[in-house]
Write a protein that holds these residues in place. Sequence first.
Motif, PDB file in Angstrom:
ATOM      1  N   MET A   1       0.833  -1.206   0.000  1.00 47.37           N
ATOM      2  CA  MET A   1       0.000   0.000   0.000  1.00 47.37           C
ATOM      3  C   MET A   1       0.865   1.252   0.000  1.00 47.37           C
ATOM      4  SD  MET A   1      -2.872   1.225   2.790  1.00 47.37           S
ATOM      5  CE  MET A   1      -3.952  -0.154   2.442  1.00 47.37           C
ATOM      6  N   GLU A   2       0.487   2.221  -0.816  1.00 45.28           N
ATOM      7  CA  GLU A   2       1.176   3.510  -0.822  1.00 45.28           C
ATOM      8  C   GLU A   2       0.807   4.275   0.440  1.00 45.28           C
ATOM      9  OE1 GLU A   2       3.411   4.656  -2.670  1.00 45.28           O
ATOM     10  OE2 GLU A   2       3.354   3.455  -4.510  1.00 45.28           O
ATOM     11  N   ALA A   3       1.800   4.578   1.264  1.00 46.82           N
ATOM     12  CA  ALA A   3       1.541   5.236   2.553  1.00 46.82           C
ATOM     13  C   ALA A   3       0.867   6.591   2.380  1.00 46.82           C
ATOM     14  CB  ALA A   3       2.846   5.385   3.328  1.00 46.82           C
ATOM     15  N   GLU A   4       1.173   7.276   1.258  1.00 50.26           N
ATOM     16  CA  GLU A   4       0.605   8.602   1.035  1.00 50.26           C
ATOM     17  C   GLU A   4      -0.908   8.568   0.826  1.00 50.26           C
ATOM     18  OE1 GLU A   4       3.192   7.374  -0.491  1.00 50.26           O
ATOM     19  OE2 GLU A   4       4.852   8.618   0.233  1.00 50.26           O
ATOM     20  N   SER A   5      -1.447   7.387   0.503  1.00 54.65           N
ATOM     21  CA  SER A   5      -2.887   7.290   0.259  1.00 54.65           C
ATOM     22  C   SER A   5      -3.698   7.201   1.543  1.00 54.65           C
ATOM     23  CB  SER A   5      -3.194   6.066  -0.614  1.00 54.65           C
ATOM     24  OG  SER A   5      -2.914   4.858   0.094  1.00 54.65           O
ATOM     25  N   ILE A   6      -3.016   7.047   2.685  1.00 57.46           N
ATOM     26  CA  ILE A   6      -3.708   6.994   3.974  1.00 57.46           C
ATOM     27  C   ILE A   6      -3.835   8.418   4.496  1.00 57.46           C
ATOM     28  CG2 ILE A   6      -3.693   6.052   6.309  1.00 57.46           C
ATOM     29  CD1 ILE A   6      -1.824   3.873   5.284  1.00 57.46           C
ATOM     30  N   GLU A   7      -5.046   8.935   4.492  1.00 56.78           N
ATOM     31  CA  GLU A   7      -5.275  10.324   4.892  1.00 56.78           C
ATOM     32  C   GLU A   7      -6.022  10.380   6.219  1.00 56.78           C
ATOM     33  OE1 GLU A   7      -5.687  13.006   1.010  1.00 56.78           O
ATOM     34  OE2 GLU A   7      -7.258  11.471   1.121  1.00 56.78           O
ATOM     35  N   LYS A   8      -5.337  10.841   7.239  1.00 53.62           N
ATOM     36  CA  LYS A   8      -5.944  10.997   8.564  1.00 53.62           C
ATOM     37  C   LYS A   8      -6.075  12.464   8.954  1.00 53.62           C
ATOM     38  CE  LYS A   8      -6.326   8.247  11.407  1.00 53.62           C
ATOM     39  NZ  LYS A   8      -7.101   7.285  12.113  1.00 53.62           N
ATOM     40  N   LEU A   9      -5.228  13.308   8.379  1.00 52.72           N
ATOM     41  CA  LEU A   9      -5.239  14.745   8.665  1.00 52.72           C
ATOM     42  C   LEU A   9      -5.592  15.499   7.399  1.00 52.72           C
ATOM     43  CD1 LEU A   9      -1.963  15.035  10.784  1.00 52.72           C
ATOM     44  CD2 LEU A   9      -4.261  14.437  11.555  1.00 52.72           C
ATOM     45  N   HIS A  10      -6.424  16.538   7.546  1.00 54.10           N
ATOM     46  CA  HIS A  10      -6.906  17.255   6.382  1.00 54.10           C
ATOM     47  C   HIS A  10      -6.935  18.755   6.659  1.00 54.10           C
ATOM     48  CE1 HIS A  10      -8.574  13.482   4.574  1.00 54.10           C
ATOM     49  NE2 HIS A  10      -8.660  13.161   5.844  1.00 54.10           N
ATOM     50  N   LYS A  11      -6.628  19.523   5.629  1.00 53.57           N
ATOM     51  CA  LYS A  11      -6.764  20.976   5.695  1.00 53.57           C
ATOM     52  C   LYS A  11      -8.194  21.350   5.323  1.00 53.57           C
ATOM     53  CE  LYS A  11      -4.949  25.218   3.588  1.00 53.57           C
ATOM     54  NZ  LYS A  11      -3.964  25.777   2.635  1.00 53.57           N
ATOM     55  N   LEU A  12      -8.851  22.109   6.185  1.00 52.99           N
ATOM     56  CA  LEU A  12     -10.203  22.582   5.907  1.00 52.99           C
ATOM     57  C   LEU A  12     -10.198  23.986   5.316  1.00 52.99           C
ATOM     58  CD1 LEU A  12     -12.082  21.366   9.125  1.00 52.99           C
ATOM     59  CD2 LEU A  12     -11.857  20.195   6.924  1.00 52.99           C
ATOM     60  N   ASP A  13      -9.272  24.812   5.793  1.00 55.11           N
ATOM     61  CA  ASP A  13      -9.101  26.186   5.315  1.00 55.11           C
ATOM     62  C   ASP A  13      -7.695  26.604   5.721  1.00 55.11           C
ATOM     63  OD1 ASP A  13      -9.510  28.674   4.266  1.00 55.11           O
ATOM     64  OD2 ASP A  13     -11.357  29.107   5.365  1.00 55.11           O
ATOM     65  N   ASP A  14      -7.289  27.791   5.347  1.00 55.84           N
ATOM     66  CA  ASP A  14      -5.938  28.228   5.691  1.00 55.84           C
ATOM     67  C   ASP A  14      -5.703  28.202   7.200  1.00 55.84           C
ATOM     68  OD1 ASP A  14      -5.363  28.623   3.036  1.00 55.84           O
ATOM     69  OD2 ASP A  14      -5.865  30.760   3.067  1.00 55.84           O
TER      70      ASP A  14
END
Length: 263
Positions: free
Chosen positions: A61-74
């Motif tokens: 599995m590509e580690a970059e494809s696991i998204e746990k943190l996300h930017k909502l706005d600046d």
Amino acid sequence: MMGGNDQQAYDRGTSLFSPDGRIYQVEYAREAVSRGAPSLGVRTAEGIVFVAMSRASSTLMEAESIEKLHKLDDHLGTASAGHVADARQLIDLARRQAQGNRLRYGEPIGVETLTKFVTDHIQENTQRGGTRPYGAALLIGGIENGEPRLFAADPSGTPNEWKATVIGGGRQDIQGVLEEEWEEDLSLDEGVELGVRALAAHEDEFVPADLAVATVTDDEGYRTVPEPEVTEAFEAAGITGDEEDDAADSDAADEDDAADDEE
């Protein structure tokens, strides 16, 4: 006392209270969150720190494809735990609301305002037929009027503000470390170190590559922390990853073999 058939009837109803005042589907959704990999948030004097376990389940599995943190706005970020697909729906909802607020009013949305918008939507799914509760929880943190604020949203739709908290698996152990070591005047770097130590209370064998770390400050906004800086936090927290231990053991074995050859 309820019989098995009676309890099953309340299990099937998303919006039905049991006689003892419980909504079973919401409790099951909370259980789904507790089975997920942990994500934590720490409020510091300089901003918000998010740390999440994002280890790949397979070497393919590509580690970059696991998204746990996300930017909502600046000025806003979020961490998730639980069912990934459910979390993505809530994250997309939060992003649309944040951008809509900028378009309508020409200013960034407040952290508390956005959190309550998302939790209102979550709560609707606990009292409406034909839907089920979201099997995900979010930490929403950012800068509001120059001050860092951190909120948690669980599957019941309850918004609570925290100084530091965790969602997902190992909550009791991780929260215990946060409650014991959190201080009002923590720096951003100290907040990252605290997050790493807290996760180590639940999972004692992991390396910097297994973590996703992000910060939100008034100066830089949302920022993903690169792995070299996460490694520095590991060292400052006094944690040695299992891969580093294996490498050290291998080096020691090589030295022993060389000594035997010399003898």
